[in-house]
Design a protein around this motif. Structure first.
Motif, PDB file in Angstrom:
ATOM      1  N   GLU A  84       1.713  52.520  69.392  1.00  0.00           N
ATOM      2  CA  GLU A  84       0.800  52.982  70.436  1.00  0.00           C
ATOM      3  C   GLU A  84       1.061  52.271  71.754  1.00  0.00           C
ATOM      4  O   GLU A  84       0.811  52.797  72.831  1.00  0.00           O
ATOM      5  CB  GLU A  84      -0.656  52.750  70.023  1.00  0.00           C
ATOM      6  CG  GLU A  84      -1.080  53.477  68.748  1.00  0.00           C
ATOM      7  CD  GLU A  84      -0.774  52.650  67.506  1.00  0.00           C
ATOM      8  OE1 GLU A  84      -1.483  51.680  67.229  1.00  0.00           O
ATOM      9  OE2 GLU A  84       0.208  52.997  66.826  1.00  0.00           O
ATOM     10  N   ASP A  85       1.563  51.024  71.684  1.00  0.00           N
ATOM     11  CA  ASP A  85       1.840  50.271  72.896  1.00  0.00           C
ATOM     12  C   ASP A  85       3.038  50.820  73.649  1.00  0.00           C
ATOM     13  O   ASP A  85       3.279  50.457  74.796  1.00  0.00           O
ATOM     14  CB  ASP A  85       2.098  48.792  72.556  1.00  0.00           C
ATOM     15  CG  ASP A  85       0.865  48.107  71.995  1.00  0.00           C
ATOM     16  OD1 ASP A  85      -0.240  48.643  72.210  1.00  0.00           O
ATOM     17  OD2 ASP A  85       1.013  47.062  71.347  1.00  0.00           O
ATOM     18  N   LEU A  86       3.832  51.656  72.981  1.00  0.00           N
ATOM     19  CA  LEU A  86       5.059  52.161  73.584  1.00  0.00           C
ATOM     20  C   LEU A  86       4.970  53.640  73.941  1.00  0.00           C
ATOM     21  O   LEU A  86       5.982  54.261  74.212  1.00  0.00           O
ATOM     22  CB  LEU A  86       6.235  51.933  72.619  1.00  0.00           C
ATOM     23  CG  LEU A  86       6.517  50.479  72.233  1.00  0.00           C
ATOM     24  CD1 LEU A  86       7.685  50.406  71.271  1.00  0.00           C
ATOM     25  CD2 LEU A  86       6.774  49.621  73.453  1.00  0.00           C
ATOM     26  N   SER A  87       3.766  54.202  73.921  1.00  0.00           N
ATOM     27  CA  SER A  87       3.628  55.620  74.216  1.00  0.00           C
ATOM     28  C   SER A  87       4.065  55.898  75.647  1.00  0.00           C
ATOM     29  O   SER A  87       3.579  55.277  76.600  1.00  0.00           O
ATOM     30  CB  SER A  87       2.182  56.071  74.006  1.00  0.00           C
ATOM     31  OG  SER A  87       1.308  55.290  74.790  1.00  0.00           O
ATOM     32  N   GLY A 121       4.131  46.871  91.026  1.00  0.00           N
ATOM     33  CA  GLY A 121       3.209  47.904  90.564  1.00  0.00           C
ATOM     34  C   GLY A 121       3.758  48.772  89.456  1.00  0.00           C
ATOM     35  O   GLY A 121       3.000  49.497  88.792  1.00  0.00           O
ATOM     36  N   LEU A 122       5.075  48.691  89.217  1.00  0.00           N
ATOM     37  CA  LEU A 122       5.707  49.533  88.201  1.00  0.00           C
ATOM     38  C   LEU A 122       5.920  48.814  86.866  1.00  0.00           C
ATOM     39  O   LEU A 122       6.201  49.452  85.854  1.00  0.00           O
ATOM     40  CB  LEU A 122       7.062  50.029  88.718  1.00  0.00           C
ATOM     41  CG  LEU A 122       7.029  50.903  89.975  1.00  0.00           C
ATOM     42  CD1 LEU A 122       8.440  51.169  90.471  1.00  0.00           C
ATOM     43  CD2 LEU A 122       6.301  52.212  89.702  1.00  0.00           C
ATOM     44  N   LEU A 123       5.802  47.483  86.853  1.00  0.00           N
ATOM     45  CA  LEU A 123       6.045  46.698  85.652  1.00  0.00           C
ATOM     46  C   LEU A 123       4.730  46.298  84.992  1.00  0.00           C
ATOM     47  O   LEU A 123       3.748  45.984  85.676  1.00  0.00           O
ATOM     48  CB  LEU A 123       6.837  45.427  86.004  1.00  0.00           C
ATOM     49  CG  LEU A 123       8.157  45.612  86.754  1.00  0.00           C
ATOM     50  CD1 LEU A 123       8.761  44.245  87.103  1.00  0.00           C
ATOM     51  CD2 LEU A 123       9.137  46.447  85.935  1.00  0.00           C
ATOM     52  N   THR A 124       4.712  46.290  83.665  1.00  0.00           N
ATOM     53  CA  THR A 124       3.528  45.816  82.964  1.00  0.00           C
ATOM     54  C   THR A 124       3.391  44.303  83.143  1.00  0.00           C
ATOM     55  O   THR A 124       4.359  43.603  83.479  1.00  0.00           O
ATOM     56  CB  THR A 124       3.594  46.122  81.455  1.00  0.00           C
ATOM     57  OG1 THR A 124       4.700  45.416  80.880  1.00  0.00           O
ATOM     58  CG2 THR A 124       3.753  47.622  81.212  1.00  0.00           C
ATOM     59  N   LYS A 125       2.216  43.790  82.906  1.00  0.00           N
ATOM     60  CA  LYS A 125       1.969  42.360  83.072  1.00  0.00           C
ATOM     61  C   LYS A 125       2.836  41.534  82.132  1.00  0.00           C
ATOM     62  O   LYS A 125       3.268  40.433  82.465  1.00  0.00           O
ATOM     63  CB  LYS A 125       0.492  42.061  82.826  1.00  0.00           C
ATOM     64  CG  LYS A 125       0.095  40.616  83.105  1.00  0.00           C
ATOM     65  CD  LYS A 125      -1.398  40.411  82.929  1.00  0.00           C
ATOM     66  CE  LYS A 125      -1.791  38.967  83.228  1.00  0.00           C
ATOM     67  NZ  LYS A 125      -3.256  38.748  83.060  1.00  0.00           N
ATOM     68  N   LYS A 185       7.734  48.558  80.444  1.00  0.00           N
ATOM     69  CA  LYS A 185       7.315  47.440  79.592  1.00  0.00           C
ATOM     70  C   LYS A 185       8.470  46.502  79.253  1.00  0.00           C
ATOM     71  O   LYS A 185       8.249  45.313  78.996  1.00  0.00           O
ATOM     72  CB  LYS A 185       6.691  47.977  78.296  1.00  0.00           C
ATOM     73  CG  LYS A 185       6.087  46.898  77.394  1.00  0.00           C
ATOM     74  CD  LYS A 185       5.417  47.503  76.188  1.00  0.00           C
ATOM     75  CE  LYS A 185       4.803  46.426  75.295  1.00  0.00           C
ATOM     76  NZ  LYS A 185       3.692  45.714  75.971  1.00  0.00           N
ATOM     77  N   ALA A 186       9.682  47.015  79.222  1.00  0.00           N
ATOM     78  CA  ALA A 186      10.830  46.175  78.890  1.00  0.00           C
ATOM     79  C   ALA A 186      12.089  46.788  79.482  1.00  0.00           C
ATOM     80  O   ALA A 186      12.213  48.010  79.591  1.00  0.00           O
ATOM     81  CB  ALA A 186      10.979  46.028  77.374  1.00  0.00           C
ATOM     82  N   LEU A 197      15.387  51.319  79.635  1.00  0.00           N
ATOM     83  CA  LEU A 197      13.980  51.046  79.891  1.00  0.00           C
ATOM     84  C   LEU A 197      13.096  51.437  78.706  1.00  0.00           C
ATOM     85  O   LEU A 197      13.312  52.483  78.078  1.00  0.00           O
ATOM     86  CB  LEU A 197      13.498  51.824  81.118  1.00  0.00           C
ATOM     87  CG  LEU A 197      13.799  51.260  82.516  1.00  0.00           C
ATOM     88  CD1 LEU A 197      15.294  51.058  82.739  1.00  0.00           C
ATOM     89  CD2 LEU A 197      13.207  52.178  83.582  1.00  0.00           C
ATOM     90  N   THR A 198      12.121  50.606  78.417  1.00  0.00           N
ATOM     91  CA  THR A 198      11.056  50.949  77.485  1.00  0.00           C
ATOM     92  C   THR A 198       9.797  51.171  78.303  1.00  0.00           C
ATOM     93  O   THR A 198       9.377  50.281  79.058  1.00  0.00           O
ATOM     94  CB  THR A 198      10.813  49.830  76.461  1.00  0.00           C
ATOM     95  OG1 THR A 198      12.007  49.633  75.692  1.00  0.00           O
ATOM     96  CG2 THR A 198       9.666  50.193  75.516  1.00  0.00           C
TER      97      THR A 198
END
Length: 315
Positions: free
Chosen positions: A184-187, A215-219, A292-293, A284-285
């Motif tokens: 679910e974290d990778l949806s 602004g485009l990268l997750t924390k 996210k990665a 990219l993930t």
């Protein structure tokens, strides 16, 4: 049986199968070539008790298992230790280490539906997790879960019992559940959000717009750069890395591609000769509407496999 036609039909699938087993595009290509040679020499013994496809996959699996007797695991930097924090203290390139490699989607040699069908089993996180399994356990999981072979057929190939196959499958599933991120974290976002995200990402890179990238990268974004062993985790450290290592606006070019069923970019740097030269393949993930990665493979030799030139004229 027309072996050349049958082999051409299944080559993309065999290449993906060997890649899952070996974690290396180059090793997978060698394994597929060896599979063809063994099939050619042994076609007189083919008794048509199974399909040509199954016969070829049996040969390919044995070729991979033989290869894994010498080197059983491909690495990503995050498997080696804790993340770094200082972009000016990168470890020297670990060229001697067996790094995981990306898989260009175009090599599936199939329609887009086939790429989607192979997407989950080819994702970099999945292939990296497979590298933690012992070779035979890895083969069991791929044959049972990806190729949907019955346990009896896998047992026949591995010269064991169906009960042993099912036991190995349970252990493999448990280990992957421990290693893989929650799905679910990778949806990924739906179109057009996904399209806008990728366009904005490429533009921000080409302009070295760190505010936009923030602004485009997750924390908790992760950034890895094989063959550089040092990796970074967290938006603040990743932005510090990009600030230190990216050249100014107009000095790099992002060309969209795809790998492992995931969005990817080929990054070119502009040299003093005015040409853009191959630098890295970024896979990219995505998670919802952010990145996210990133696994940035600093291996220009990969570009031809993606159908991309090693240099491009200024655009």
């Amino acid at each position: 049986m027309n072996l050349e036609e049958d082999f051409a039909q299944h080559r993309g699938g065999l290449l993906a199968h060997c890649y899952r087993m070996l974690g290396s595009l180059h090793d997978a290509e060698d394994a597929v070539q060896e599979t063809y040679l063994r099939a050619w020499r042994g076609q007189g013994d083919f008794e048509e008790r199974s399909s040509v496809k199954t016969w070829l996959y049996r040969i390919a699996t044995n070729v991979c298992l033989n290869s894994l007797q010498h080197s059983s695991r491909r690495l990503v930097p995050s498997a080696l230790g804790a993340p770094g924090h200082d972009p000016n203290e990168l470890e020297p390139d670990g060229l001697e280490l067996p790094w995981l490699e990306p898989f260009p989607d175009l090599l599936l040699n199939a329609d887009p539906a086939a790429v989607v069908g192979n997407r989950q089993s080819l994702r970099l996180a999945m292939v990296a997790a497979l590298q933690h399994l012992p070779p035979r356990q890895r083969a069991v999981l791929i044959l049972r879960e990806v190729l949907a072979w019955p346990a009896t057929e896998v047992a026949d190939l591995l010269d064991t019992t169906a009960a042993a196959v099912n036991s190995a499958l349970q252990r493999a599933r448990a280990e992957l559940a421990r290693l893989q991120p929650v799905e679910e974290d990778l949806s990924e976002p739906d179109e057009p959000v996904r399209r806008a995200l990728l366009d904005d990402y490429a533009t921000a890179f080409e302009k070295k717009d760190l505010a936009a990238l923030e602004g485009l990268l997750t924390k908790d974004v992760r950034w890895e750069m094989p063959p550089i062993p040092t990796w970074f985790s967290g938006r603040a450290d990743v932005l510090r890395l990009l600030d230190a290592k990216l050249p100014g606006a107009g000095r790099q070019l992002m060309v969209e591609t795809s790998a492992n069923g995931q969005p990817a970019f080929a990054k070119y740097f502009r040299g003093d000769d005015g040409l853009f030269h191959a630098h890295s393949i970024q896979v990219l993930t995505l998670a919802k509407a952010k990145v996210k990665a990133v696994l940035a493979f600093h291996q220009p030799a990969l570009f031809p496999a993606f159908g991309l030139p090693l240099s491009k004229e200024t655009t």
